[in-house]
Design an enzyme around this catalytic site. Structure first.
Site, PDB file in Angstrom:
ATOM      1  N   ASP A  75      17.639 -24.487  68.701  1.00  0.00           N
ATOM      2  CA  ASP A  75      18.200 -23.295  68.071  1.00  0.00           C
ATOM      3  C   ASP A  75      17.273 -22.737  66.999  1.00  0.00           C
ATOM      4  OD1 ASP A  75      20.416 -23.529  69.681  1.00  0.00           O
ATOM      5  OD2 ASP A  75      21.660 -24.495  68.164  1.00  0.00           O
ATOM      6  N   SER A  87      22.719 -23.036  75.741  1.00  0.00           N
ATOM      7  CA  SER A  87      22.407 -23.214  74.327  1.00  0.00           C
ATOM      8  C   SER A  87      20.994 -22.724  74.026  1.00  0.00           C
ATOM      9  CB  SER A  87      22.542 -24.688  73.926  1.00  0.00           C
ATOM     10  OG  SER A  87      21.751 -25.505  74.752  1.00  0.00           O
ATOM     11  N   ASP A 125      19.386  -5.999  85.246  1.00  0.00           N
ATOM     12  CA  ASP A 125      20.509  -6.443  86.074  1.00  0.00           C
ATOM     13  C   ASP A 125      20.080  -7.632  86.941  1.00  0.00           C
ATOM     14  OD1 ASP A 125      22.991  -6.546  87.183  1.00  0.00           O
ATOM     15  OD2 ASP A 125      22.825  -4.669  88.313  1.00  0.00           O
ATOM     16  N   ILE A 126      20.827  -8.721  86.857  1.00  0.00           N
ATOM     17  CA  ILE A 126      20.541  -9.920  87.647  1.00  0.00           C
ATOM     18  C   ILE A 126      21.466  -9.916  88.861  1.00  0.00           C
ATOM     19  CG2 ILE A 126      20.315 -12.422  87.598  1.00  0.00           C
ATOM     20  CD1 ILE A 126      18.525 -10.864  85.582  1.00  0.00           C
ATOM     21  N   ASP A 140      28.785  -9.077  86.185  1.00  0.00           N
ATOM     22  CA  ASP A 140      29.313 -10.153  87.009  1.00  0.00           C
ATOM     23  C   ASP A 140      29.645 -11.349  86.122  1.00  0.00           C
ATOM     24  OD1 ASP A 140      26.865 -11.978  86.915  1.00  0.00           O
ATOM     25  OD2 ASP A 140      25.991 -10.215  87.860  1.00  0.00           O
ATOM     26  N   GLY A 160      25.543  -4.637  88.611  1.00  0.00           N
ATOM     27  CA  GLY A 160      26.482  -4.378  87.533  1.00  0.00           C
ATOM     28  C   GLY A 160      26.947  -5.666  86.883  1.00  0.00           C
ATOM     29  N   GLU A 168      19.427 -30.132  70.110  1.00  0.00           N
ATOM     30  CA  GLU A 168      20.116 -28.851  70.009  1.00  0.00           C
ATOM     31  C   GLU A 168      19.670 -28.088  68.768  1.00  0.00           C
ATOM     32  OE1 GLU A 168      21.721 -25.801  70.996  1.00  0.00           O
ATOM     33  OE2 GLU A 168      22.569 -27.392  72.240  1.00  0.00           O
TER      34      GLU A 168
END
Length: 601
Positions: free
Chosen positions: A301, A515, A560-561, A581, A579, A297
Site C-alpha cells: 500500500d 489490495s 473498458d475491459i 460489468d 460498459g 500488505e
C-alpha cells in the site's frame, strides 16, 4: 485449541459500577444465527473490559445524503461545494430526546458523563466497562468464539434493550459483529532472480493506444512497477505539487507495519527522486509501526500509493488491535475492533487527506446490517467533506475467498446454509469506490477480481442506467437466486492487480490482489485532486456520481475491459463486457483524459 481464561479467576472490583439498575422490561434489539466457521467456547470473563459503542439516530441523514449527491454530481450547480465538518455534524446530530434517554440509561448503571466519550456530533457514544455490566445492560450473554482460522472474539448472538430505548438507539457493538476484516491479498512470493525492475526487456513495446505515447514496455506484462502504471494509465510527465494542499493516505490494520528501509529500497528501484523521503505516521489507539515486522500488505500500500503520488505529502494510518484475542491476566481489554477505532478517528479529523485507500474488508454477511448501514453513513460524511475513499473489491471472484474445501461453494450465514454469492463490505457501501482487478497488457479481468451485488444496500441512483444494461446482457435465469440483481453493483472501476514488484524484508518480491488495485487507483485519483487543487478548484470527494456520469457520455476516460471473468462459488462468475460489468466496473483510468475533464468542471 483451548482459550486461556485465567483472567476469569481474577477478582475485579466494580467500584465504579456500584449502582443497581432499576427494574426494566427488555425487548430484543438484534439476534443472528451463529456465523459459519465460528465455534462457541467458554463464557466470556466477567471482568474483561470492552469498549461499548452506542449509535444514536441521525435524524437528518436523508438531508446529508441529498447534500452529498449534489456536491458530487458533475452536472449539478453545487458540484465541488463540499460541507464543513460543522455543517456535517449539525446534519447528523441526534434528537435531544435520544441524547437524554441514552444518558439516563447509562446513569442508571452508574455510568456518568465522566466515563463516557461522544463523537463531535453526539451520534456515537463510547463507554469502557466490564463484560458483566454489558451483559446486565443488554440482557445478553457474551462468550469467547473461535474461528476455524484461529481468530477469537468476545461476542453475543443476541442482545436486548429496555423497550423505551428502541427508538433512541440504532445499534450497540461489540455484540453481533463477527467480521474478521482481513487484507485482500491473492498472492505473495519472492522474486528469486532479484532482477532490477529497470532491466531492459528484449521484447518490443506493447501497442496500447490509450497509454502515454501509445506503448507500454513489454516487461510490464510480467512485472508491474510505478513506471508501468504511469505508462499504461496515461500519466507520464505529470508531476504533482509538494506544497501540502493535496494529501494522500492509506490505512493499516492487524499488525501490518510499513517498513521504512523497504520503502527506501523501493524508491531506489522505482522512484529515485523520492529517496530519503518518507510518509507521516499517524497512530490510532496506540497503533505501532514495528520495523522488525514488515507487512506485505502495508508495504504494498505505502510503496505503490506513495510512489505514484510522490511528492504529494503522504500519511500511513496505523490502528492498533488484532485477532487472535486471548483474554487473560495480561490482556484485560478486548482490542480487536481496529476498524471502528479508525472510523471514529477519521470522522473526528477536521481536514483529513483528500484521498484515502483501504485494502481490508470482510464478507458482507458477517457484518450485521445495522452496523454496515452505520459505517456506510460515516463514509457518506467523509464524502460530503470532500474525501475520496477507495476499497479493494475482494479476491474471491463472486465468492468470499474462503469457500468450503469440500464443495467449493459459498454459503449464507443465516443458519440456512444456502449457496449464494458473497459480496464484501465496505466495498458494498454505495458511498465508497470499489476497485476490481485486471492483469497483463493489454488488460483483461484478473480471475480473482471481487464483483457482484450487495444483499444489504439497494442499487444507488447513479447506477440506474449502467447496471440494468449489464443485467440485460445475462442469459435469462443466469445464477438465479445466487445474487441480488436489485443490489448495489460491485466494483465501480478497476486497476492492475497482480505481479506488483515491492520490497519486503530487504528483498524484491511480487505481490497481487485487489489490495494492489485499490491503492493504484487511489494514486491516480490523488493526481487528479492535485491538478484541481493547483488550479484553485475543490477536491473530487465522493467519486461515483462523477465516474458513472462520465461514462454516460462516453469520453474514453476509462479503458473498458471486455475479456475475463471472476469465478467463485462453483461457477464461472460474471464476464467482463462492454460498459460496466460486475468484474471490472467501468474499467481502468485514463489519467490524461480524466484530468482534462475534471479541470473543466
Amino acid at each position: 485449541m483451548r482459550i486461556s481464561l485465567a483472567w476469569g479467576r481474577v477478582i475485579f472490583a466494580l467500584s465504579g459500577y456500584a449502582l443497581a439498575a432499576p427494574s426494566t422490561k427488555f425487548k430484543l434489539k438484534e439476534s443472528i444465527a451463529v456465523p459459519r466457521g465460528w465455534i462457541r467456547r467458554d463464557t466470556a470473563p466477567r471482568g474483561l473490559t470492552i469498549d461499548l459503542r452506542i449509535a444514536l439516530p441521525q435524524a437528518n441523514f436523508p438531508l446529508l445524503e441529498q447534500h452529498l449527491y449534489e456536491v458530487s454530481d458533475p452536472f449539478h450547480e453545487r458540484y465541488g461545494n463540499h460541507l464543513t465538518q460543522e455543517e456535517v455534524n449539525e446534519l447528523i446530530a441526534p434528537p435531544a430526546e435520544s441524547v437524554d434517554a441514552v444518558r439516563s440509561w447509562l446513569a442508571d448503571h452508574g455510568l456518568t458523563d465522566s466515563a463516557i466519550s461522544r463523537s463531535p456530533a453526539g451520534d456515537w457514544v463510547k463507554v469502557r466497562l466490564p463484560v458483566s455490566l454489558a451483559e446486565e445492560m443488554l440482557d445478553a450473554e457474551y462468550h469467547v468464539w473461535e474461528h476455524a482460522s484461529g481468530d477469537t472474539l468476545i461476542r453475543t448472538t443476541a442482545y436486548s434493550l429496555p423497550e423505551h430505548l428502541h427508538g433512541h438507539v440504532e445499534l450497540v457493538q461489540p455484540t453481533t459483529l463477527f467480521s474478521r476484516f482481513r487484507p485482500q491479498r491473492a498472492m505473495f512470493h519472492f522474486d528469486q532472480e532479484g532482477q532490477s525492475s529497470t532491466a531492459a526487456d528484449n521484447a518490443p513495446a506493447i501497442n496500447v493506444p490509450s497509454a502515454s505515447g501509445g506503448t507500454v514496455d513489454a516487461s510490464c506484462n510480467t512485472t508491474v512497477t510505478v513506471t508501468c502504471l504511469k505508462e499504461l494509465y496515461n500519466a507520464v510527465g505529470f508531476t504533482p505539487s509538494s506544497n501540502g494542499k493535496n494529501q494522500v493516505a492509506c490505512t493499516g490494520y492487524l499488525n501490518e507495519f510499513a517498513n521504512l528501509a523497504d520503502l527506501q529500497s523501493f524508491y531506489e528501484d522505482q522512484v529515485p527522486a523520492a529517496v530519503n523521503t518518507s510518509f507521516k505516521l499517524v497512530s490510532i489507539s496506540g497503533g505501532q509501526n514495528n520495523q522488525s515486522e514488515p507487512g506485505g500488505e502495508a508495504n504494498l500500500d505505502t510503496q505503490f500509493l506513495f510512489g505514484i503520488t510522490f511528492p504529494t505529502p503522504a500519511t500511513f494510518f496505523t490502528t492498533a488491535g488484532s485477532p487472535p484475542f486471548i483474554p487473560d491476566i495480561l490482556t484485560p481489554t478486548d482490542t480487536n475492533e481496529p476498524y471502528l477505532d479508525w472510523l471514529d478517528f477519521i470522522l473526528n479529523t477536521p481536514n483529513p487527506p483528500q484521498t484515502i485507500s483501504t485494502s481490508y474488508a470482510d464478507d458482507e454477511q458477517t457484518v450485521p446490517k445495522s452496523f454496515a448501514q452505520g459505517a456506510c453513513a460515516g463514509f457518506a460524511q467523509l464524502g460530503a467533506k470532500g474525501v475520496s475513499l477507495t476499497f479493494s473489491s475482494g479476491d474471491g471472484g463472486v465468492g468470499d475467498g474462503d469457500p468450503d474445501p469440500a464443495t467449493q461453494e459459498c454459503f449464507t450465514n443465516d443458519g440456512l446454509n444456502k449457496t449464494q454469492f458473497v459480496p464484501l463490505f465496505p466495498p458494498s457501501c454505495p458511498f465508497v469506490t470499489a476497485v476490481g482487478g485486471t492483469i497483463h497488457v493489454p488488460e483483461r479481468a484478473v480471475d480473482f477480481s471481487g464483483g457482484g451485488f450487495s444483499n444489504y444496500f439497494p442499487r444507488p441512483s447513479y447506477q440506474d442506467i449502467a447496471v440494468p444494461r449489464f443485467l440485460k446482457k445475462l442469459a435469462p435465469g443466469t445464477y438465479a437466486g445466487l445474487f441480488n440483481p436489485a443490489g448495489r453493483g460491485i466494483p465501480d472501476v478497476a486497476a492492475q492487480a497482480d505481479n506488483f514488484r515491492i520490497f519486503f524484508d530487504g528483498r524484491p518480491a511480487l505481490i497481487g490482489g485487489t489490495s494492489a488495485a485499490a491503492p493504484t487507483f487511489a494514486g491516480f485519483v490523488s493526481l487528479l485532486n492535485d491538478a484541481r487543487i493547483q488550479a484553485g478548484k475543490s477536491p473530487l470527494g465522493f467519486l461515483n456520481p462523477l465516474i458513472y456520469g462520465i461514462n454516460l457520455i462516453q469520453t474514453g476516460a476509462f479503458n473498458d475491459i471486455t475479456t475475463g471473468n471472476n469465478p467463485g462459488c462453483g461457477t464461472p462468475g460474471f464476464n467482463a463486457t462492454i460498459g460496466w460489468d460486475a468484474v471490472t466496473g467501468f474499467g481502468t483510468p485514463n489519467f490524461g483524459i480524466l484530468k482534462e475533464i475534471v479541470l473543466g468542471l
